[in-house]
Enzyme design. Structure first.
Site, PDB file in Angstrom:
ATOM      1  N   GLN A 122      37.810   5.474 -47.213  1.00  0.00           N
ATOM      2  CA  GLN A 122      36.798   5.679 -46.180  1.00  0.00           C
ATOM      3  C   GLN A 122      36.569   7.180 -46.058  1.00  0.00           C
ATOM      4  OE1 GLN A 122      38.242   4.216 -42.472  1.00  0.00           O
ATOM      5  NE2 GLN A 122      36.273   4.201 -41.466  1.00  0.00           N
ATOM      6  N   SER A 138      35.424  10.952 -41.392  1.00  0.00           N
ATOM      7  CA  SER A 138      35.782  12.140 -40.612  1.00  0.00           C
ATOM      8  C   SER A 138      35.478  13.418 -41.377  1.00  0.00           C
ATOM      9  CB  SER A 138      37.270  12.117 -40.276  1.00  0.00           C
ATOM     10  OG  SER A 138      37.581  11.030 -39.457  1.00  0.00           O
ATOM     11  N   SER A 177      42.195   8.023 -46.095  1.00  0.00           N
ATOM     12  CA  SER A 177      43.371   7.318 -46.613  1.00  0.00           C
ATOM     13  C   SER A 177      43.080   6.756 -47.996  1.00  0.00           C
ATOM     14  CB  SER A 177      43.756   6.181 -45.667  1.00  0.00           C
ATOM     15  OG  SER A 177      44.102   6.722 -44.413  1.00  0.00           O
ATOM     16  N   GLU A 218      37.392  -3.379 -37.923  1.00  0.00           N
ATOM     17  CA  GLU A 218      38.650  -2.679 -38.201  1.00  0.00           C
ATOM     18  C   GLU A 218      39.589  -2.757 -37.014  1.00  0.00           C
ATOM     19  OE1 GLU A 218      40.129   1.764 -39.531  1.00  0.00           O
ATOM     20  OE2 GLU A 218      38.064   1.506 -38.918  1.00  0.00           O
ATOM     21  N   SER A 250      40.530   7.280 -31.937  1.00  0.00           N
ATOM     22  CA  SER A 250      41.720   7.571 -31.135  1.00  0.00           C
ATOM     23  C   SER A 250      41.749   6.686 -29.890  1.00  0.00           C
ATOM     24  CB  SER A 250      41.733   9.042 -30.723  1.00  0.00           C
ATOM     25  OG  SER A 250      40.755   9.256 -29.718  1.00  0.00           O
ATOM     26  N   ASN A 251      42.961   6.487 -29.363  1.00  0.00           N
ATOM     27  CA  ASN A 251      43.077   5.626 -28.187  1.00  0.00           C
ATOM     28  C   ASN A 251      42.355   6.208 -26.975  1.00  0.00           C
ATOM     29  OD1 ASN A 251      44.587   4.096 -29.901  1.00  0.00           O
ATOM     30  ND2 ASN A 251      46.333   3.850 -28.507  1.00  0.00           N
ATOM     31  N   GLU A 252      42.214   7.534 -26.954  1.00  0.00           N
ATOM     32  CA  GLU A 252      41.440   8.130 -25.854  1.00  0.00           C
ATOM     33  C   GLU A 252      39.983   7.665 -25.928  1.00  0.00           C
ATOM     34  OE1 GLU A 252      43.678   9.739 -27.693  1.00  0.00           O
ATOM     35  OE2 GLU A 252      45.149  10.072 -26.102  1.00  0.00           O
TER      36      GLU A 252
END
Lengths: 354, 387
Positions: free
Chosen positions: B126, B129, B161, B244, B369-371
């Protein structure tokens, strides 16, 4: 395998939700508070008119013969509205126990009147220290070492222990049950009493789940209105992240509560562990939800004016009734440390045979 | 509600179990991130899965799948993790891009890319980013300039990744040079061995090279490689991210195996464990069970035609935090042995708990991100204001 409620289950729950929204609003609770009352008999009458009293009582005994999974969303809805009246205690917990001994002398008239909505029945189970709302119940099912008794309640038997929850009128019942009141011996009462504990824990978990969601909803409502630094406080990440954390906890308590309801009739190691897990996770979610709702409301959250304290107090109470966290953790431990674990064991009693 | 498997589902489980028992490698494969050899061993495993048509059971038969529903997928995953089968080296392809391709791809794109994805002949990375576009993914600057039937790709992607050894990447590019934020982005595929592509491995916390930077210097790809309409890349990426986070990337079985291992570890040192650790072990089991039940709930809903919504975000927060908690509990149980690397003779399970703990720490960061997930929950589920 279909983890969705059937249409009738959804519709029944919707009817109860709609009625509760109409007759158990914040204003309704406030009105009751100002009159010092614990219960509203008009509302109770309307709830009885729904014809739910026999939902968990077998058809042969005059009930609807439905299953815990048919009632679990109703209990959740009662929690959401902080319902003062004992719909869950009476219909979800007591009446199925009474019906289990419908053929015993003296039981039928009570069952008949309870199913007609004329009276309510209390359960005094060894796991609980107090009996809520016993002053409105016509009779109590009292578990003692020698078996299960059905005792007509008279006011002089009752000692009230005021709860911080203004709608929970707790009592101890002083009576001397004997052969005349015993409807079942120790051994024959054991399984129905165990199942009563399971229903108690499960439907308490469902109420806690509803209360947790209401706490979040109250906090969300307030944080959209309340302005600080020129913006609604709900636009700040500090508030958003707190509330999102609570919502995550609720989202992962809910399927456990629902699965526990579906599992309950199996009455085995796995169903008991899942009911206990439901009680634990719903308690945790509700506890965090109440704290977070108070924090979100700021000083208002510490005031009598905002409803959150009603939820906080009920959550404190329900976390402990029908087995507190330690009791339920040990029931989970019994399953975790003795039965096979792993991804193929989620619905273990089935895959065992696969 | 009916939580009982049908006879057909039970038979399916038996079929999966016996195939896996016959085919799963006896020895664990070397890591696919540490060496080309490990990567190729995992590719070979993908080929074996595909030959048995077990590569992606939910895919239609014409692309190498079995056209099964999500409950059957869950059963497959349960058996897969129960058998200790290798991690899926092509997870970016089969779990993320594959479903998106099926939804947005043209018939020609599907026949070009899906079979080779299923067979492991083409392993995907992927490329979303960028150094300045992490949580703020809409700040993407890498560009795709249209030149006739081609795009010319230029820019710098990072944290990709598998990119070190993979064959293809699906990237997010700004195809409209005057555009800003979510508009004017396109999702474009490019071969990682194309002229102008340079890959720079980034050592991770555990010393392996699981992710990489990708430098694109006038990389020419046919316009055929664009998925969906030009400028629609953001919506397609969000659909991919939904798959995902929501379901496919982290099936419950993975965590249930961890919880089982944790209970086994606890039993070996139960006498010395303090009650708080015992409670944490029980919580680990309860959380993994709750996650499984939740996914069964979602799968039932999706099977009946529902759409995945904000549970993509609640799931991601829940599994990532649960994974950390389980590994931390294991390290507590290991005591002095917690720090032992896989090379230490006294390391328990060859240091797998420590490796797992390191990897678990990435969970709250990758795939959004969890945020950011908490923002999504607050705004889309709870309706809190954006500004």
């Amino acid at each position: 395998m279909d983890f969705r409620f059937y249409d009738e289950q959804v519709m029944t729950a919707d009817v109860v939700r709609a009625l509760l929204a109409e007759v158990c609003s914040s204003q309704d609770l406030r009105r009751l508070l100002t009159t010092g009352g614990a219960q509203d008999e008009t509302r109770w009458k309307k709830l009885c008119e729904l014809g739910l009293a026999g939902i968990l009582v077998p058809e042969g005994d005059g009930g609807l013969g439905l299953a815990p999974v048919d009632f679990v969303q109703i209990a959740e809805a009662c929690g959401y509205r902080c319902l003062p009246e004992p719909l869950v205690d009476n219909v979800g917990i007591a009446l199925p126990l009474l019906a289990a001994f419908a053929d015993r002398p003296g039981v039928a008239p009570y069952l008949e009147r309870a199913l007609a909505g004329e009276i309510t029945v209390a359960v005094s189970h060894p796991i609980n220290s107090y009996v809520p709302h016993a002053d409105r119940d016509a009779a109590a099912l009292i578990a003692r070492d020698d078996g299960l008794h059905l005792v007509a309640i008279s006011p002089k038997m009752l000692t009230m222990q005021p709860s911080a929850d203004p709608f929970r009128r707790l009592h101890t019942i002083a009576c001397d049950p004997g052969d005349a009141t015993r409807i079942a011996g120790h051994e024959e009462a054991a399984i129905p009493l165990r199942q009563t504990l399971d229903r108690g824990a499960l439907f308490t978990a469902a109420q806690l789940l509803g209360m947790a969601q209401r706490c979040v909803d109250l906090a969300v409502g307030y944080s959209k209105e309340r302005q600080q630094f020129g913006r609604p406080i709900g636009s700040y990440q500090a508030i958003k992240h707190h509330l999102a954390t609570v919502q995550v906890k609720i989202e992962f308590a809910r399927p456990v509560v629902y699965a526990a309801a579906a599992d309950l009739p199996h009455d085995d190691l796995h169903s008991r562990a899942r009911i206990s897990q439901a009680k634990l996770t719903a308690s945790e979610a509700a506890d965090l939800a109440a704290h977070t709702a108070i924090q979100t409301h700021g000083a208002m959250g510490y005031s009598w004016e905002v409803d959150v304290h009603l939820y906080l107090k009920r959550i404190i109470a329900l976390t402990q009734v029908w087995g507190g966290p330690s009791f339920h953790r040990e029931r989970v431990a019994a399953r975790v440390f003795s039965a096979p674990l792993g991804p193929e064991t989620t619905f273990a009693r089935e895959t065992d045979r696969a | 509600m009916n939580l009982i498997y049908t006879e057909e589902q039970k038979a399916f489980r038996r079929e999966v179990r016996s195939w896996l028992e016959a085919h799963v490698p006896r020895q664990p494969l070397p890591s696919f991130d540490a060496s080309r050899e490990g990567f190729e061993a995992h590719r070979e495993w993908e080929r074996i899965l595909d030959e048995g048509r077990w590569g992606m059971v939910t895919w239609p038969e014409r692309y190498g799948g079995r056209g099964l529903d999500l409950i059957q997928w869950l059963i497959f995953e349960e058996e897969y993790y129960r058998a200790g089968a290798p991690l899926r080296v092509n997870q970016n392809g089969i779990f993320l891009l594959g479903p998106t391709l099926m939804e947005y791809g043209t018939p020609e794109q599907k026949s070009r890319f899906l079979p080779k994805m299923a067979s492991g002949d083409e392993i995907w990375a992927q490329a979303w980013s960028e150094p300045q576009a992490g949580s703020d993914l809409a700040a993407v600057r890498a560009s795709a300039t249209r030149a006739g039937d081609e795009y010319v790709l230029r820019g710098h992607k990072i944290w990709s990744s598998r990119a070190v050894f993979a064959d293809w990447a699906f990237g997010l590019f700004r195809s409209d040079p005057g555009s800003e934020r979510h508009k004017g982005l396109s999702l474009i595929f490019f071969p990682l061995d194309a002229p102008g592509v340079r890959i720079q491995a980034i050592p991770q916390i555990d010393g392996e090279t699981g992710f990489a930077e990708i430098f694109l210097d006038d990389v020419r790809v046919p316009a055929f490689n664009r998925l969906g309409a030009e400028g629609e890349g953001w919506a397609i990426c969000m659909a991919t991210a939904g798959f995902e986070r929501g379901l496919m990337l982290r099936s419950p079985a993975r965590f249930q195996v961890t919880a089982r291992r944790l209970v086994e570890l606890f039993k070996t040192c139960e006498r010395d464990a303090d009650p708080a650790i015992r409670a944490a072990v029980l919580k680990a089991w309860m959380d993994t069970d709750a996650y499984a039940l939740s996914i069964y709930h979602t799968a039932s809903r999706l099977n009946a035609g529902g759409q995945i919504g904000a549970e993509a975000s609640t799931n991601k927060i829940f599994w990532s935090e649960m994974d950390i908690a389980m590994h931390k509990t294991a390290l507590s149980l290991l005591g002095a042995r917690a720090e032992l690397s896989r090379h230490a003779s006294e390391a328990v399970e060859a240091g797998r708990w420590l490796d797992g703990y390191f990897f678990s720490l990435a969970g709250p960061i990758y795939a959004g991100s969890n945020e950011i997930q908490r923002n999504i929950i607050a705004e889309r589920m709870l309706g809190l204001p954006r500004v």
